[in-house]
Write an enzyme that holds these catalytic residues in place. Sequence first.
Site, mmCIF file in Angstrom:
data_model
loop_
_atom_site.group_PDB
_atom_site.id
_atom_site.type_symbol
_atom_site.label_atom_id
_atom_site.label_comp_id
_atom_site.label_asym_id
_atom_site.label_seq_id
_atom_site.Cartn_x
_atom_site.Cartn_y
_atom_site.Cartn_z
ATOM 1 N N GLU A 91 -66.270 -25.847 -37.999
ATOM 2 C CA GLU A 91 -66.345 -24.810 -36.976
ATOM 3 C C GLU A 91 -65.335 -23.698 -37.253
ATOM 4 O O GLU A 91 -64.250 -23.939 -37.769
ATOM 5 C CB GLU A 91 -66.082 -25.433 -35.598
ATOM 6 C CG GLU A 91 -67.196 -26.386 -35.201
ATOM 7 C CD GLU A 91 -66.976 -27.040 -33.844
ATOM 8 O OE1 GLU A 91 -67.925 -27.032 -33.057
ATOM 9 O OE2 GLU A 91 -65.890 -27.554 -33.584
ATOM 10 N N CYS A 104 -60.534 -17.843 -36.332
ATOM 11 C CA CYS A 104 -59.824 -19.096 -36.522
ATOM 12 C C CYS A 104 -60.635 -19.916 -37.537
ATOM 13 O O CYS A 104 -61.790 -20.250 -37.296
ATOM 14 C CB CYS A 104 -59.712 -19.801 -35.178
ATOM 15 S SG CYS A 104 -58.875 -21.381 -35.268
ATOM 16 N N CYS A 111 -59.398 -34.333 -40.425
ATOM 17 C CA CYS A 111 -57.979 -34.170 -40.761
ATOM 18 C C CYS A 111 -57.348 -35.549 -40.844
ATOM 19 O O CYS A 111 -57.646 -36.427 -40.042
ATOM 20 C CB CYS A 111 -57.270 -33.341 -39.685
ATOM 21 S SG CYS A 111 -55.525 -33.047 -40.060
ATOM 22 N N CYS A 115 -52.800 -36.499 -35.428
ATOM 23 C CA CYS A 115 -52.016 -36.135 -34.240
ATOM 24 C C CYS A 115 -52.751 -36.639 -32.997
ATOM 25 O O CYS A 115 -53.968 -36.513 -32.896
ATOM 26 C CB CYS A 115 -51.817 -34.623 -34.164
ATOM 27 S SG CYS A 115 -50.991 -33.971 -35.620
ATOM 28 N N CYS A 118 -55.137 -34.226 -30.690
ATOM 29 C CA CYS A 118 -56.060 -33.275 -31.326
ATOM 30 C C CYS A 118 -57.395 -33.945 -31.633
ATOM 31 O O CYS A 118 -57.425 -34.985 -32.301
ATOM 32 C CB CYS A 118 -55.407 -32.743 -32.602
ATOM 33 S SG CYS A 118 -56.534 -31.799 -33.641
ATOM 34 N N GLY A 160 -58.490 -29.226 -39.588
ATOM 35 C CA GLY A 160 -57.803 -29.610 -40.810
ATOM 36 C C GLY A 160 -56.375 -29.130 -40.937
ATOM 37 O O GLY A 160 -55.929 -28.244 -40.212
ATOM 38 N N SER A 215 -46.263 -26.163 -36.275
ATOM 39 C CA SER A 215 -46.587 -26.872 -35.030
ATOM 40 C C SER A 215 -45.466 -27.851 -34.732
ATOM 41 O O SER A 215 -45.456 -28.969 -35.246
ATOM 42 C CB SER A 215 -47.909 -27.620 -35.185
ATOM 43 O OG SER A 215 -48.931 -26.693 -35.473
ATOM 44 N N LEU A 216 -44.521 -27.422 -33.911
ATOM 45 C CA LEU A 216 -43.352 -28.265 -33.639
ATOM 46 C C LEU A 216 -43.673 -29.283 -32.540
ATOM 47 O O LEU A 216 -43.550 -30.480 -32.747
ATOM 48 C CB LEU A 216 -42.168 -27.365 -33.261
ATOM 49 C CG LEU A 216 -40.800 -28.028 -33.261
ATOM 50 C CD1 LEU A 216 -40.448 -28.613 -34.613
ATOM 51 C CD2 LEU A 216 -39.728 -27.037 -32.810
ATOM 52 N N CYS A 334 -57.895 -24.433 -29.172
ATOM 53 C CA CYS A 334 -57.062 -25.198 -30.101
ATOM 54 C C CYS A 334 -57.210 -26.679 -29.828
ATOM 55 O O CYS A 334 -57.071 -27.118 -28.684
ATOM 56 C CB CYS A 334 -55.589 -24.886 -29.880
ATOM 57 S SG CYS A 334 -55.072 -23.307 -30.421
HETATM 58 N N1 SAH Z 1 -53.397 -28.640 -38.800
HETATM 59 C C1 SAH Z 1 -52.724 -27.434 -38.466
HETATM 60 C C2 SAH Z 1 -53.653 -26.340 -37.991
HETATM 61 C C3 SAH Z 1 -54.759 -26.742 -37.061
HETATM 62 S S1 SAH Z 1 -54.280 -27.217 -35.438
HETATM 63 C C4 SAH Z 1 -51.628 -27.688 -37.448
HETATM 64 O O1 SAH Z 1 -51.583 -28.791 -36.894
HETATM 65 O O2 SAH Z 1 -50.822 -26.799 -37.233
HETATM 66 C C5 SAH Z 1 -53.822 -25.637 -34.732
HETATM 67 C C6 SAH Z 1 -52.894 -25.736 -33.529
HETATM 68 O O3 SAH Z 1 -53.555 -26.368 -32.436
HETATM 69 C C7 SAH Z 1 -51.637 -26.547 -33.794
HETATM 70 O O4 SAH Z 1 -50.499 -25.832 -33.365
HETATM 71 C C8 SAH Z 1 -51.820 -27.775 -32.935
HETATM 72 O O5 SAH Z 1 -50.565 -28.295 -32.514
HETATM 73 C C9 SAH Z 1 -52.636 -27.219 -31.789
HETATM 74 N N2 SAH Z 1 -53.401 -28.212 -31.039
HETATM 75 C C10 SAH Z 1 -54.018 -29.310 -31.515
HETATM 76 N N3 SAH Z 1 -54.626 -29.978 -30.508
HETATM 77 C C11 SAH Z 1 -54.382 -29.277 -29.374
HETATM 78 C C12 SAH Z 1 -54.764 -29.446 -28.002
HETATM 79 N N4 SAH Z 1 -55.537 -30.458 -27.621
HETATM 80 N N5 SAH Z 1 -54.342 -28.529 -27.109
HETATM 81 C C13 SAH Z 1 -53.579 -27.482 -27.497
HETATM 82 N N6 SAH Z 1 -53.212 -27.259 -28.774
HETATM 83 C C14 SAH Z 1 -53.608 -28.147 -29.712
HETATM 84 FE FE1 SF4 Z 2 -54.687 -32.223 -38.083
HETATM 85 FE FE2 SF4 Z 2 -53.479 -30.089 -36.985
HETATM 86 FE FE3 SF4 Z 2 -55.103 -31.670 -35.511
HETATM 87 FE FE4 SF4 Z 2 -52.733 -32.569 -36.317
HETATM 88 S S1 SF4 Z 2 -53.101 -30.862 -34.913
HETATM 89 S S2 SF4 Z 2 -54.660 -33.708 -36.405
HETATM 90 S S3 SF4 Z 2 -52.536 -31.639 -38.320
HETATM 91 S S4 SF4 Z 2 -55.692 -30.404 -37.234
#
Ligand code: SAH
Ligand code: SF4
Length: 356
Positions: A91, A104, A111, A115, A118, A160, A215-216, A334
């Site tokens: 997507e 985006c 991935c 996390c 996500c 990813g 992504s902290l 996101c």
């Molecule tokens: N893998 C990379 C980029 C894709 S995720 C990464 O993790 O940075 C892009 C952003 O979406 C990241 O900052 C992640 O922390 C955030 N994200 C993931 N799941 C989310 C959710 N359910 N709600 C809000 N932000 C989320």
């Molecule tokens: Fe992968 Fe980013 Fe989602 Fe973490 S937040 S599972 S690194 S896509």
Amino acid sequence: MRDDIKALTRPELLTWLETRGERAFRADQILKWLYVRLADRFEQMTDLNKALRSLLTEQFVIHRLGVADTRTAADGTRKFLFRLTDGQTVESVLIPERDHFTLCVSSQVGCAQGCRFCLTGQGGLVRNLNHAEIVGQVWETRKQMDDPGQLTNLVFMGMGEPLANYDNLVKAIEVLTNSDWGMKFATRHVTVSTSGLVPRLLDLGRDTRINPAISLNAVDDATRSRLMPINRKYPIADLLEACRQYNLPKGRKLTFEYILFKDLNDGPEQARRLAKLLAPLKAKINLIPFNPYPGSAFDRPSETRIEAFKAFLMEKHFTCVVRYSKGQDIMAACGQLRGQSGKSGSGGTGATEEPS
Ligand code: SAH
Ligand code: SF4
């Protein structure tokens, strides 16, 4: 089967031309047709002679990603579901801003980082995208737009972990940002978001001039390791040390993303600690209120908590923005992206797809 010409890098195209006795400048002519004028047939390449056009047609195709589905949210955000040659899907989300569009982009099918918050991470990694499939999302989106020039900004925040697919990412960035024969995105308008693969983060600063976003999401190792398994390998101190060393182009800042989870990382103590951790860096902060999906185990904080967290960071002189993700009604925010296998629909429980 004929190969996709866009799967060739520029040096590979040069070699191909050379072995057929063609002059080197033909490479940039072809690349300009592909990436500047978005040509999808070799016959359109009218400044090539007929013999070369036929040779190209015999040997190559100009592959286009299939558009399996598009959905438009109430706020104008459009989500594309692209079908790849092996039937996998990814997507991309086209976000309207005041005077331009941001896309985006996805870098992998699924991935591996796992996390806990996500949806993309729930099914594990299926495979990496090759560089043509990464560029293809941008190329196809421009093709679909009335005014392709309005797409000026890219964020690698789709499906990813971009830095886990490093070589393809860097090749794609070259095509996307080359200002002569490529797609001419300004490097300051391209952001790559990472969960924090420390060695690759440092490589990125050496190999490209794009903006990194980190992504902290937590300010102590116990919480971050629980949310993001990658933290066990590269804990916060190592990650921030890599950020300190990052070869940042002049005048830029590092972006830190911080998802706000209700009663987990959204209190004044965490805001204080975040300010302290980032004080030595050239940092700006994006606060992302958690976006839920069916079956997700977290909640988003109240507006009052979100605003208080932000106010504290502003007081400490950080540039700080709350990112209210767009396209929530079509699962385009996101963390809500998953793609779709042949069988299951998108927007399901988020845990039905098996990693291969
Ligand atoms: N893998 C990379 C980029 C894709 S995720 C990464 O993790 O940075 C892009 C952003 O979406 C990241 O900052 C992640 O922390 C955030 N994200 C993931 N799941 C989310 C959710 N359910 N709600 C809000 N932000 C989320
Ligand atoms: Fe992968 Fe980013 Fe989602 Fe973490 S937040 S599972 S690194 S896509």
